[in-house]
Structures are given as structure tokens and as C-alpha cells.
Enzyme design. Structure first.
Site, PDB file in Angstrom:
ATOM      1  N   HIS A 159      -9.241 -27.365 -21.835  1.00 35.10           N
ATOM      2  CA  HIS A 159      -9.612 -25.990 -22.128  1.00 35.10           C
ATOM      3  C   HIS A 159     -11.027 -25.905 -22.706  1.00 35.10           C
ATOM      4  CE1 HIS A 159      -8.028 -26.240 -26.456  1.00 35.10           C
ATOM      5  NE2 HIS A 159      -9.321 -26.150 -26.508  1.00 35.10           N
TER       6      HIS A 159
ATOM      7  N   CYS B 120      -6.140 -24.275 -18.141  1.00 34.04           N
ATOM      8  CA  CYS B 120      -5.015 -24.005 -19.048  1.00 34.04           C
ATOM      9  C   CYS B 120      -4.120 -22.878 -18.522  1.00 34.04           C
ATOM     10  CB  CYS B 120      -5.574 -23.647 -20.415  1.00 34.04           C
ATOM     11  SG  CYS B 120      -4.899 -24.629 -21.717  1.00 34.04           S
TER      12      CYS B 120
END
Ligand SMILES: [Zn+2]
Lengths: 463, 254
Positions: free
Chosen positions: B198, B94
Site C-alpha cells: 500500500h 490493497c
């Protein structure tokens, strides 16, 4: 804003009550639909059905239900009639349903006081309609991330609500740097509550929801921690720091499974206070409630008395007797709350069965990654906690929960996956040990229904 | 055998259960008798990056990135670039993934200069790509990875575009991925694995986890044969999310 006329009001109130009766007849505990029906008839019906009331609103990520219960309990015990949205209906539709269903047919409120628990994101829709006298903000922890994106965004959502009610008194957690920053740039009267002394686990484990100054980005320093990012913070760069609390814990005599005994400073006065709920976070809920109660203009004596016998409510730490098996349910929905529950479990001297239920529906947040931030090792690792004899996982994301427990140290064969709530109920009924259930929000609702039915407990929406 | 892992900026880049990836690598190495040492290297910490075999960089909150970029400019930027060119293994998630590219340009045109260690850039988009998703590792970018499907959760509005000489990590099965346009996810450059998945991407993708660990072991010892583990619980979690993704559901029975 277009005024709601009397005809509209009567129709909206009738529709709301009819929808609720119909849903109860069908045995459904849904709380949003009656409000939506009423709003379809008269968009701002909530403004009518709350007119003239004195209302206290509680918002924040953790503890809003318990804090609301403490307030409501004190208000009713002191002989006043008080309305509260008990059933976790804390969005605009739910609050609308609660107040509209409890109004007269012409839309007049039947009680003068209300305690409203309000979702952080819904605050900006709810408060301009009900004009609360006081808003209490409990704390800001990471929660339901895919709904709000980031914790600072949740803070900004609350700010949008406060910005619409400049006359309202705001009670803020002095120890939470995110919450207390809500004071920046608002004309409202602001009062703080908190802990003047270190309580809780006081550890800084490096995982903090607010490590850097919200004003200048510099790292916070602490005179002391209480738990998570709460404590006596200060920014050495720009000077932003913990404000003096008007209501504060000044001494902790005892924190036990049955409750805590503390000394609280209320204004200039020090008082011994007994809080009938365990764990440190309930001490924060208690000072938040006392602070809000005082700002409503009530006598603090009343809430001090009431706090001693406040009871667990609505899955936050509720105990059922399931054919002789003690089943205690503790709602967990983010790492901070979950760790507190896990610490509570690991402090048990007796053997027990632990049930972890994880759903990923809209009200829970679709993202369940947070389970990797919570210390399931405290309970799952038999070397650390030999008293957890059996581990059960359940819910939409039972497989993820099972995997988390494996990496937390549980042996693969020790974890049982149970998909169905009825099967789970049977399993618990046969348990030779007390059972602790740690569900997240929607799994708590479902389990609570199953447990209430099985134990003859009251359905939650009947209060 | 031993792997030394550097968890970069754990105090800032720790969103969404990133800890799970470290936890997973530690366990999967130890279960095979391979030692594993994890150091946390944070803002202001000096560290010799040449001693590490594997770097983990997680996701973070926007307003904290400024603090971090300042620290990178104190010298860690050069060390990271050197480690990447040296073939060290990186898992970057991310915000940590975006950070390895040239820049992030926000919606209102503000350009944040990043490391520029790999030829790609990110721009702020209108739509948030959010939800469970899945992708398959590209075989040409990931030699030796056969039919590895990865499931995860993405939550980003940034759209990442790779330079012409840079390969994606995989091809989207369902979801947004790098930019929601070209059907690609993440980056694979030398031994850098960048992804929008993530939080804990590794625990429920045991094949991907082992592939990543193999890359680091091969780089260090010239070969890596990881003995098989009992991955029934891992695979059950993987498969349950894959089912959700293929069925197009996020939270079931809402
Ligand atoms: Zn500051």
C-alpha cells in the site's frame, strides 16, 4: 476488581519511586518502566494513587500535549497545585508512573488536581481507574495507521473509554464529524467547542479523513471549512450535523508567528482572547482548553489570562539557542500536522535550513507512507519557496525522507543525509541561518535530548 | 508521447500515501520529456474510460466501500472490465486490488460482491499481515522484467486466493503477501498489476515503476524505450528497506 491493600500499596509506591530514581541516576528519561514495576506489585495501583483527585483527561490524535499544557498552566497560575504527565508518558504505564511516583509513601495523592494527556488506545484502560471529572477529545486525524488500522477504529477506541465513565463530562470538537459522533448513545453530559467562523486554509483538497457520514455513508456538505476535515459539516441524507458550540472562536483579528488574537464566545459572553502560540490549530487547542477548564468548575477568567503567555512545550514548537543559532523544533507525526508546520515554514521571510527527521519505531508507527500525503513541495520546491536554502534529512528512514523531498521538487544535490545526531548538532551549530527541525515522535525525543544537553536546557522529565 | 492517467476514486481510496504513486509516475514521465495528464475520477463522476492509458486504484477504509460499490454498479464496473480486457495498464493497491476480484467474504460470513474482473477472491483472516516486506516479480508473468525486487509495506487481514488460470505478480522474499500461505504476492493479469504494497510502492521501486510505465507506453505506441534516470536516491531508499526486511526488523532499535 480486587482491592489493593495497604501493604501492596506501600511496596508498589516504593518500587515505582526507586525505579524512577535509578533511571534518572543513569540519565535515562524512560517513563514507562517505573509504572510497570508498580503495576507488577499492585495491578490497579493507579486507582489508589489517584483516589479523590479531580482530574481532566485530554485525548485525540493532534494537540493533546498543547491542550494539556494550556490547562495545567491555567490551573497552576491560579494558585492551585496540579499534577501533569509532562513527558509524553500517555499510556497506562506512564500515567501510573506519574501519579504513583507523586503519591505519599502510603499511596495518597499529594495534589488535588491533575491534567492527564492520554493516548486514544489507552483511554479505556486509564479512565476506569482515575474516574476523570472531564474528558476533552481534540480531533481525529489519520495517525500511526499500523497501530490502529483505521481512523474510525481510533474513534471506537475512544468510545470504549467513555463508555466506562458515564459520570464524566465529555468536551467534544463540534467541527470534527468523527469526534462529535462520540455523543451517539452515551448518557454523559456532552459539551462542544469549535469555531463559528471559517479560519485556517479553508480548502477542501479532496483528501479528507472523514468524507462520508459516519452514520449513513452519504457525503458530507459544509457551510464552511476550517482546515482538513474540520468545519461546519452536515449530512443532507440523515441530518447528522455540527452541534452548537458552547465555547467557540467567533472572530479572528490576527494570526501571527508570535500568537493570535481572537474573539471567543464562552457561553453567552464574548471575550477578546490572546493565545500566545502561532497557527490555527492552536486556536482549536485553546477553545478545547477553555471548554474543559470551564467544565472543571474553574473561572474562565483564569484560563483567558493564562492563554496569553502559554509557552511552546516539548517539541511542539520549541526554540533553542544553539551558540547563537536559532533552532526551532516542530513535532510532526501525520499529514495534517505536517502540512501546518510546512505552511508555517513557507511563510518565513528569512532564509533558513530545514531538517526533516523520520523514525519508524513503535511509538512513531512502523508505516511511514504518510509522508507522501504531506505537502513537502511547500518547502522543498525552490521555485515555490526560495527561502529554504538547505535541506537535511535524518533518522531511521532518512532515505525515504530524502526520496520524498526529491519528488517534492528538491534538487538531488540540495539534500544532505546526516545519520548521526551529534553530526547533525555540529552542522546546525555552524549554520549561518536559523534552523527548523521537523521530527516525528521518537526522533524528536532523541534530538531534544541532544539539544537540551548542548544548550543547558532542562531535561524534560524534570519538568 | 503522452500518457493519460485516471486516478479512480481518489476521494475514497486514498489511504496510506497513495498519492505518492501518481506523483512518481508524473515525475518519471516528465523527466523523460513524456507528457502526462492525470484526471481524478470520483464517485458520481462520468468519464470516458477509453481515453485513458493507465488507471490507478488505491486502498480505502472499510465502511466507505459501500458508497463506492454503489457507484461502480452505475456503469463504471463494465467500463473497468472492458479497459482491462483491452490491455490498459492498471495499478491496483490493497482495497483497490481486492475490488477487482469476485468478492470479499468477511470473518462473520458476509459476502461483498466485487467487480469479478479477474478470477480471484478474498476472505477475512485472523491475523493482520503488517510490516515492511519484499517480493520479486515473477519472470513468466512479467515478460521482460528481470530480477526486479520490490519493497513495500503491507497492512491487511484479507487473504487473497488466485484462480487457477491467473498468475501472481511475484514471489515473496519475506512477508505475508496474498494470503500468508502460498508465498505469492499480488496479481498480474493482462496489464493489471495488483498488489498489497500500500501507499507509495512506485517511488522507491524505480525499476518496477519504469516497467509499469513501459507496459502502458508499449500498449499505446507499440514500443517504449525509457531513457535511464539518475536513481541513486530511489535505490538508496529501496536498499535501506530491503535491508530492514532481510534483517527481519521493522522499526529499528525499538
Ligand atoms: Zn448521514
Amino acid at each position: 476488581m480486587k482491592k489493593t491493600n495497604l501493604i501492596q500499596t506501600i511496596i508498589a509506591v516504593a518500587a515505582c519511586k526507586a525505579a524512577r530514581s535509578l533511571m534518572r541516576l543513569r540519565g535515562s528519561g524512560g517513563t514507562a518502566l517505573p509504572g510497570k514495576v508498580a503495576m507488577a506489585v499492585a495491578k490497579n495501583i493507579l486507582e489508589v494513587t489517584s483516589a479523590g483527585m479531580e482530574i481532566i483527561v485530554v485525548t485525540g490524535t493532534n494537540g493533546k500535549t498543547t491542550t494539556s499544557r494550556m490547562l495545567e498552566h491555567a490551573i497552576t497560575e491560579s494558585g492551585r497545585e496540579c499534577l501533569a504527565n509532562k513527558s509524553g508518558a500517555n499510556l497506562l504505564s506512564g500515567v501510573t508512573a506519574e501519579l504513583t511516583c507523586n503519591a505519599t509513601w502510603t499511596g495518597k495523592p499529594k495534589t488535588h488536581y491533575a491534567v492527564i494527556e492520554c493516548d486514544e488506545g489507552a483511554l479505556k484502560q486509564v479512565v476506569p481507574l482515575i474516574h476523570p471529572k472531564v474528558i476533552v477529545v481534540t480531533n481525529l486525524f489519520r495517525d500511526q495507521l499500523d497501530r490502529y488500522g483505521e481512523i474510525t477504529h481510533t474513534r471506537d477506541e475512544i468510545k470504549k473509554g467513555i463508555d466506562q465513565v458515564p459520570e464524566t463530562t465529555i468536551c467534544l470538537n463540534a467541527d470534527d464529524s468523527l469526534v462529535s459522533s462520540l455523543t451517539f448513545g452515551i448518557p454523559n453530559k456532552v459539551v462542544y467547542y469549535g469555531s463559528d467562523v471559517p479560519i485556517g486554509d479553508q480548502k477542501d483538497d479532496g483528501i479528507s479523513d472523514a468524507k462520508y457520514c459516519i452514520r449513513c455513508g452519504h457525503e458530507y456538505q459544509y457551510h464552511y471549512h476550517t482546515y482538513a476535515h474540520l468545519g461546519s459539516f452536515y449530512c443532507p441524507e440523515c441530518g447528522y450535523e455540527r452541534q452548537n458550540a458552547e465555547v467557540a472562536v467567533t472572530k479572528v483579528n490576527e494570526i501571527a508567528a508570535t500568537g493570535s488574537s481572537v474573539v471567543m464566545r464562552i457561553g453567552a459572553e464574548e471575550r477578546a482572547v490572546r493565545v500566545g502560540l502561532p497557527a490555527v490549530y492552536n486556536l482549536y487547542n485553546a477553545v478545547a482548553a477553555v471548554c474543559g477548564y470551564r467544565e472543571m468548575g474553574f473561572a474562565t477568567e483564569e484560563i483567558i489570562t493564562a492563554l496569553a503567555d502559554v509557552h511552546s512545550s516539548f517539541g511542539r514548537m520549541e526554540t533553542f539557542d544553539l551558540d547563537g543559532v536559532r533552532v526551532q523544533m516542530i513535532l510532526v507525526k501525520n499529514p495534517t500536522g505536517c502540512n501546518q508546520a510546512l505552511e508555517y515554514l513557507s511563510s518565513m521571510k528569512e532564509d533558513f535550513t530545514a531538517v526533516f527527521c523520520l523514525n519508524d519505531r513503535t511509538a512513531d508507527g512502523h508505516d511511514i507512507s504518510w509522508i507522501w500525503d504531506a505537502d513537502f513541495e511547500l518547502v522543498a520546491d525552490q521555485e515555490r519557496d526560495p527561502s529554504a536554502k538547505k535541506l537535511i534529512v535524518s533518522g531511521d528512514r532518512a532515505e525515504d525522507m530524502q526520496l520524498r523531498l526529491k519528488y517534492a521538487g528538491a534538487q538531488a544535490g540540495e539534500i544532505e543525509l546526516v545519520r548521526d545526531n551529534d553530526a547533525l548538532l555540529d552542522l546546525m551549530r555552524k549554520s549561518e541561518r536559523p534552523v527548523f527541525i521537523l521530527p516525528n515522535y521518537t526522533s524528536m525525543l532523541a534530538l531534544r535530548k541532544v539539544l537540551s544537553d548542548a544548550t543547558g536546557g532542562k531535561d524534560f522529565w524534570k519538568g | 508521447m503522452e500518457l493519460r492517467i485516471c486516478h479512480l476514486y481518489p476521494e475514497v481510496l486514498n489511504l496510506y500515501g497513495d498519492r505518492g504513486n501518481i506523483n512518481c509516475m508524473q515525475h518519471r514521465l516528465r523527466w523523460r520529456g513524456i507528457d502526462c495528464k492525470v484526471d481524478r475520477v470520483g464517485i458520481g463522476d462520468a468519464a470516458d474510460f477509453t481515453q485513458y492509458d493507465l488507471f490507478f486504484i488505491g486502498g480505502g477504509q472499510d465502511f466507505e466501500q459501500e458508497v463506492l460499490l454503489n457507484d461502480l454498479r452505475q456503469g463504471k464496473d463494465k467500463e473497468i472490465r472492458a479497459a482491462i480486457e483491452d490491455g490498459k495498464t492498471f495499478l491496483a493497491i490493497c482495497g483497490g486490488y481486492q475490488m477487482l476480484g469476485h468478492y470479499y467474504e468477511t470473518h462473520d460470513g458476509v459476502k461483498n460482491e466485487f467487480l469479478g474482473a479477474i478470477d480471484f477472491y478474498t476472505v477475512g483472516g485472523d491475523v493482520r499481515m503488517i510490516g515492511n516486506y519484499a517480493f520479486r516479480l515473477d519472470a513468466d508473468a512479467n515478460p521482460g522484467a528481470q530480477d526486479i525486487d520490490v519493497v513495500g509495506f503491507e497492512n491487511h487481514s484479507g487473504k487473497t486466493f488466485l484462480g487457477s488460470g491467473v498468475q501472481a505478480l511475484g514471489t515473496i522474499i519475506r512477508g505475508g503477501g496474498n494470503n500468508g500461505e502460498d508465498g505469492k504476492e499480488g496479481v498480474r493479469y493482462h496489464n493489471v498489476f495488483g498488489s498489497y504494497s500500500h501507499g507509495p510502492i512506485l517511488p522507491k521501486n524505480p525499476k518496477f515503476a519504469d516497467y509499469l510505465l513501459s507496459c502502458a507506453l508499449e500498449r499505446k505506441y507499440g514500443q517504449a524505450s525509457l531513457s535511464p534516470l539518475d536513481d541513486r536516491i530511489e535505490n538508496a531508499a529501496h536498499d535501506s528497506v530491503m535491508q530492514k526486511v532481510l534483517a527481519g526488523t521493522t522499526g529499528s532499535q525499538d
